[in-house]
Design an enzyme around this catalytic site. Structure first.
Site, PDB file in Angstrom:
ATOM      1  N   PHE A  16     -38.781  -2.055 -24.660  1.00  7.16           N
ATOM      2  CA  PHE A  16     -40.243  -1.971 -24.693  1.00  7.16           C
ATOM      3  C   PHE A  16     -40.739  -3.126 -25.537  1.00  7.16           C
ATOM      4  O   PHE A  16     -39.989  -3.728 -26.303  1.00  7.16           O
ATOM      5  CB  PHE A  16     -40.767  -0.626 -25.210  1.00  7.16           C
ATOM      6  CG  PHE A  16     -40.118  -0.127 -26.465  1.00  7.16           C
ATOM      7  CD1 PHE A  16     -40.449  -0.651 -27.707  1.00  7.16           C
ATOM      8  CD2 PHE A  16     -39.166   0.880 -26.410  1.00  7.16           C
ATOM      9  CE1 PHE A  16     -39.854  -0.176 -28.861  1.00  7.16           C
ATOM     10  CE2 PHE A  16     -38.573   1.358 -27.558  1.00  7.16           C
ATOM     11  CZ  PHE A  16     -38.915   0.826 -28.790  1.00  7.16           C
ATOM     12  N   SER A  17     -42.011  -3.463 -25.386  1.00 12.40           N
ATOM     13  CA  SER A  17     -42.487  -4.751 -25.892  1.00 12.40           C
ATOM     14  C   SER A  17     -43.349  -4.682 -27.136  1.00 12.40           C
ATOM     15  O   SER A  17     -43.629  -5.716 -27.734  1.00 12.40           O
ATOM     16  CB  SER A  17     -43.273  -5.489 -24.792  1.00 12.40           C
ATOM     17  OG  SER A  17     -44.334  -4.683 -24.315  1.00 12.40           O
ATOM     18  N   THR A  18     -43.794  -3.499 -27.550  1.00 14.08           N
ATOM     19  CA  THR A  18     -44.696  -3.446 -28.699  1.00 14.08           C
ATOM     20  C   THR A  18     -44.183  -2.465 -29.741  1.00 14.08           C
ATOM     21  O   THR A  18     -43.529  -1.471 -29.415  1.00 14.08           O
ATOM     22  CB  THR A  18     -46.116  -3.009 -28.288  1.00 14.08           C
ATOM     23  OG1 THR A  18     -46.077  -1.630 -27.854  1.00 14.08           O
ATOM     24  CG2 THR A  18     -46.650  -3.870 -27.172  1.00 14.08           C
ATOM     25  N   GLN A  21     -44.975   1.240 -29.162  1.00 12.75           N
ATOM     26  CA  GLN A  21     -44.095   2.005 -28.283  1.00 12.75           C
ATOM     27  C   GLN A  21     -42.885   2.528 -29.044  1.00 12.75           C
ATOM     28  O   GLN A  21     -42.368   3.596 -28.750  1.00 12.75           O
ATOM     29  CB  GLN A  21     -43.649   1.124 -27.111  1.00 12.75           C
ATOM     30  CG  GLN A  21     -44.772   0.838 -26.111  1.00 12.75           C
ATOM     31  CD  GLN A  21     -44.330  -0.157 -25.064  1.00 12.75           C
ATOM     32  OE1 GLN A  21     -43.970  -1.284 -25.366  1.00 12.75           O
ATOM     33  NE2 GLN A  21     -44.349   0.261 -23.815  1.00 12.75           N
TER      34      GLN A  21
END
Length: 520
Positions: A16-18, A21
């Site tokens: 996941f990128s953030t 998250q």
């Protein structure tokens, strides 16, 4: 290196990128779904963790330098067997790159013998499926198009938002973000940037000392020895003033109130920051423009970047690894004497006068030990990722050694004339115990020999190859060591170098000198 025969397994890849998250439910959801799929299919789920947490797949960096790239290299090296499964939540976890590149990535993974399983819709992608089911390829392409379009839209919105903030900063002097230089603070309503007076006075003093002729090292040493508090909070707060930070302050236009915003672009997979037009008056000025120009000149900073040696390359095998045994600070290389002098390692904290013991350790003794003896030691003592397995293996190895010694004593008695039946029965029992001990030790080694260990072995192989080349450059050896070890404690008190593996808490010790008998 030991080699093992692998059988197909399932491997979970989580991305996941953030950070939001990570704080949310994304990690639990993705890992739990992988466990349920493996259990329902009766496939062993390998405990190797392939996770790219907080990494975007928009530019494909996860497939090259992230853990997805590590997974692909493990497949290429034969660590992960043909017929294994890669479990992902959705296809967009693999890539949000351009659709053709995303589909190509899927094809390359399948062509390497791996079946990709998307857990959200329970679809499976293999070479056979992609060849025989045109709808599977169509679905993969459509998913890639949607994911890429979402990322493009998000990226455009972020750029537009930053553009508006930069415009507001230039026209209304409105703060863009809550991040400000360390000698400033943002008001509670985030409408105004204010100077922190005691820190601002430190900034002014740094400029006064520099104008008076003091070098950056001298200024850092002066502030440290006087007990002037460094800037920063929590983990970001250094215990001593560093030359690099003095340089940063002296060359930062924020001291005269100027903000230099940047735009970001991606070149060959790497982010490049380009400076934009300066915004004067964005910050409250800590010094006058005249003082700034006396240090930096009218055209900007005149401070040249510091190079490592004449070649600009790493000159020490333990650069960024050498650690002080007393305070845990980094040890740096210094030269003593005329000309190039004799190189030593010293604690950076002691060098800056912050209180640690100033102890010089000759570099040649350290590096000779590494080049001559380290490779064989690393291979023989590479620990398992799980410390409990290390302890179990050591215990079984001790049992094997004790049994061998018992057998040797019994054989000595027999050779001296001992012929009693009891003696021979004891020998038979010990021989049986030896077989059992060796079998248990072999099983422990097999449990230790997981995929993460084999990945470490591949990195260690590059260390061994570098050390065994007599003319290999220090930079190449240093790079290989940093990929395998997190630090090396230069323990002059014991005469050992303590190499700390990245995958284990158990260090490996290498003798490099007599305890407390090194030349000063």
């Amino acid at each position: 290196m030991p080699k093992t025969t692998n059988s197909p397994k399932a491997y979970s890849y989580v991305r996941f990128s953030t950070p939001d998250q990570q704080r949310g439910d994304s990690l639990r959801r993705q890992t739990e779904a992988a466990s349920k799929w493996a259990a329902s299919r009766g496939v062993e789920l390998d405990n190797s963790s392939y996770q790219d947490l907080g990494i975007s797949a928009f530019r494909g960096a996860n497939a090259e330098t992230g853990m997805l790239g590590e997974f692909r290299r493990a497949v290429e090296d034969g660590i992960i067997a043909n017929g294994s499964y890669l479990l992902i939540e959705n296809l967009d976890r693999l890539s949000r790159d351009k659709p053709r590149k995303a589909v190509r990535l899927l094809e390359e993974i399948c062509e390497s013998g791996i079946t990709v399983v998307t857990l959200a819709d329970q679809k499976e992608y293999s070479v056979a499926v992609l060849d025989e089911d045109p709808m599977a390829m169509m679905w993969a392409l459509m998913t890639a198009m949607r994911a890429n379009e979402e990322s493009i839209t998000k990226s455009r919105r972020v750029r537009e938002a930053w553009g508006r903030l930069k415009t507001q900063a230039a026209t209304h002097k409105r703060p863009m973000t809550k991040r400000v230089p360390a000698w400033m603070t943002l008001s509670d309503d985030r409408s105004e940037i204010k100077l922190i007076e005691d820190r601002t006075e430190v900034v002014r003093r740094i400029f006064r000392e520099a104008i008076a002729g003091a070098g950056q090292h001298r200024i850092a040493h002066m502030l440290t020895t006087e007990g002037v508090q460094t800037f920063g909070e929590g983990k970001r707060k250094s215990s001593v003033w560093q030359r690099s930070y003095i340089k940063k302050i002296l060359s930062n236009p924020a001291v005269i109130g100027t903000l230099v915003p940047h735009s970001t672009r991606v070149v060959n997979g790497k982010r490049v920051r380009d400076p934009l037009s300066p915004v004067k008056g964005y910050y409250p000025a800590a010094i006058s423009v005249e003082v700034w120009e006396r240090i930096n000149g009218v055209g900007g900073p005149a401070v040249s970047p510091r190079m490592r040696g004449k070649t600009g390359e790493v000159s020490s095998l333990l650069a960024s690894l050498a650690t002080c045994p007393l305070c845990g600070s980094t040890m740096t290389r210094v030269n003593k004497g005329r000309g190039n002098g004799v190189p030593y390692l010293v604690c950076t904290k002691a060098k800056s006068g912050a209180g640690c013991r100033y102890r010089q350790v000759r570099v040649d003794g350290v590096e000779d030990a590494i080049r001559e003896r380290a490779s064989e030691l690393f291979v023989s003592e590479m620990p398992a990722p799980d410390e409990a397995l290390n302890i179990e293996r050591d215990k079984l190895a001790m049992q094997e050694h004790a049994t061998l010694e018992s057998i040797d004593r019994l054989l000595d008695e027999i050779e001296r004339g001992g012929t009693s039946r009891a003696l021979r029965e004891r020998l038979s029992l010990q021989e049986g115990a030896l077989v059992e001990a060796r079998a248990a030790l072999a099983k422990a080694e097999e449990r230790i020999g997981g995929d993460i260990r084999r990945s470490v072995e591949l990195r260690l192989r590059s260390v061994v190859e570098a050390l065994e080349k007599p003319d290999e450059s220090p930079a190449t050896i240093n790079q290989a060591l940093r990929q395998t070890f997190s630090k090396c404690v230069v323990n002059y008190r014991t005469g050992y170098l303590e190499f700390h593996w990245r995958h284990s808490e158990r260090p490996t010790e290498l003798v490099f000198g007599w305890p407390e008998e090194l030349d000063d």
